[in-house]
Design a protein around this motif. Structure first.
Motif, PDB file in Angstrom:
ATOM      1  N   TYR A  59      -3.690   5.338   3.177  1.00 34.65           N
ATOM      2  CA  TYR A  59      -2.817   5.488   2.011  1.00 34.65           C
ATOM      3  C   TYR A  59      -3.646   5.671   0.740  1.00 34.65           C
ATOM      4  O   TYR A  59      -3.340   6.502  -0.111  1.00 34.65           O
ATOM      5  CB  TYR A  59      -1.900   4.269   1.838  1.00 34.65           C
ATOM      6  N   GLU A  60      -4.714   4.898   0.645  1.00 34.97           N
ATOM      7  CA  GLU A  60      -5.572   4.967  -0.532  1.00 34.97           C
ATOM      8  C   GLU A  60      -6.255   6.340  -0.623  1.00 34.97           C
ATOM      9  O   GLU A  60      -6.288   6.961  -1.690  1.00 34.97           O
ATOM     10  CB  GLU A  60      -6.618   3.856  -0.436  1.00 34.97           C
ATOM     11  N   ALA A  95       0.828  -1.204   0.000  1.00 33.94           N
ATOM     12  CA  ALA A  95       0.000   0.000   0.000  1.00 33.94           C
ATOM     13  C   ALA A  95       0.865   1.257   0.000  1.00 33.94           C
ATOM     14  O   ALA A  95       0.560   2.235  -0.692  1.00 33.94           O
ATOM     15  CB  ALA A  95      -0.938  -0.005   1.197  1.00 33.94           C
ATOM     16  N   ILE A 119      -4.009   1.081   5.244  1.00 35.09           N
ATOM     17  CA  ILE A 119      -4.150   0.925   3.794  1.00 35.09           C
ATOM     18  C   ILE A 119      -5.208   1.896   3.277  1.00 35.09           C
ATOM     19  O   ILE A 119      -5.009   2.573   2.265  1.00 35.09           O
ATOM     20  CB  ILE A 119      -4.483  -0.536   3.413  1.00 35.09           C
ATOM     21  N   ALA A 162      -2.049  -5.179  -2.046  1.00 36.18           N
ATOM     22  CA  ALA A 162      -2.288  -5.033  -0.607  1.00 36.18           C
ATOM     23  C   ALA A 162      -3.555  -5.776  -0.194  1.00 36.18           C
ATOM     24  O   ALA A 162      -3.561  -6.514   0.795  1.00 36.18           O
ATOM     25  CB  ALA A 162      -2.382  -3.556  -0.237  1.00 36.18           C
ATOM     26  N   PHE A 173      -2.382  -1.097  -4.358  1.00 36.61           N
ATOM     27  CA  PHE A 173      -3.505  -1.450  -3.492  1.00 36.61           C
ATOM     28  C   PHE A 173      -4.124  -2.796  -3.838  1.00 36.61           C
ATOM     29  O   PHE A 173      -4.617  -3.490  -2.947  1.00 36.61           O
ATOM     30  CB  PHE A 173      -4.543  -0.326  -3.511  1.00 36.61           C
TER      31      PHE A 173
END
Length: 107
Positions: free
Chosen positions: A97-98, A28, A94, A36, A33
């Motif tokens: 981060y996204e 990530a 995650i 991930a 992604f």
């Protein structure tokens, strides 16, 4: 399978889950992604396996077969709890981060 082997199975699955969770976090961080989330799916599978073993032990205890707690069992439960916590926190990271990447694209 004897008791120690059963307990080691919990440790193995929990350790695999924790390792995969941190690998998912690294993916990530790199913006990958899809990878991930694939790794998070593996984490969930490993945790499910560990939970099944744990539930079997609980069932034995509930059926009257006394399970003598020992340091190895406590260690296994500690590994499992840490892996679950790692999974939960890493999924949130995650998502962060996204979301961060989406914000950067909008700029």
């Amino acid at each position: 399978m004897d008791f120690e082997q059963i307990v080691f199975e919990i440790i193995v699955h929990a350790g695999n889950a924790r390792s995969d969770a941190f690998e998912a976090l690294a993916s990530a961080r790199e913006g990958n992604f899809n990878e991930a989330y694939k790794l998070i799916d593996k984490v969930k599978e490993e945790l499910q396996k560990a939970h099944e073993i744990q539930n079997n032990l609980i069932s034995l205890e509930a059926e009257g077969e006394h399970i003598q707690p020992n340091l190895l069992l406590v260690h296994a439960e500690d590994h499992l709890m840490n892996a679950i916590l790692a999974k939960d926190l890493i999924i949130e990271l995650i998502h962060l981060y996204e979301d961060n990447q989406k914000c950067m694209v909008k700029k």
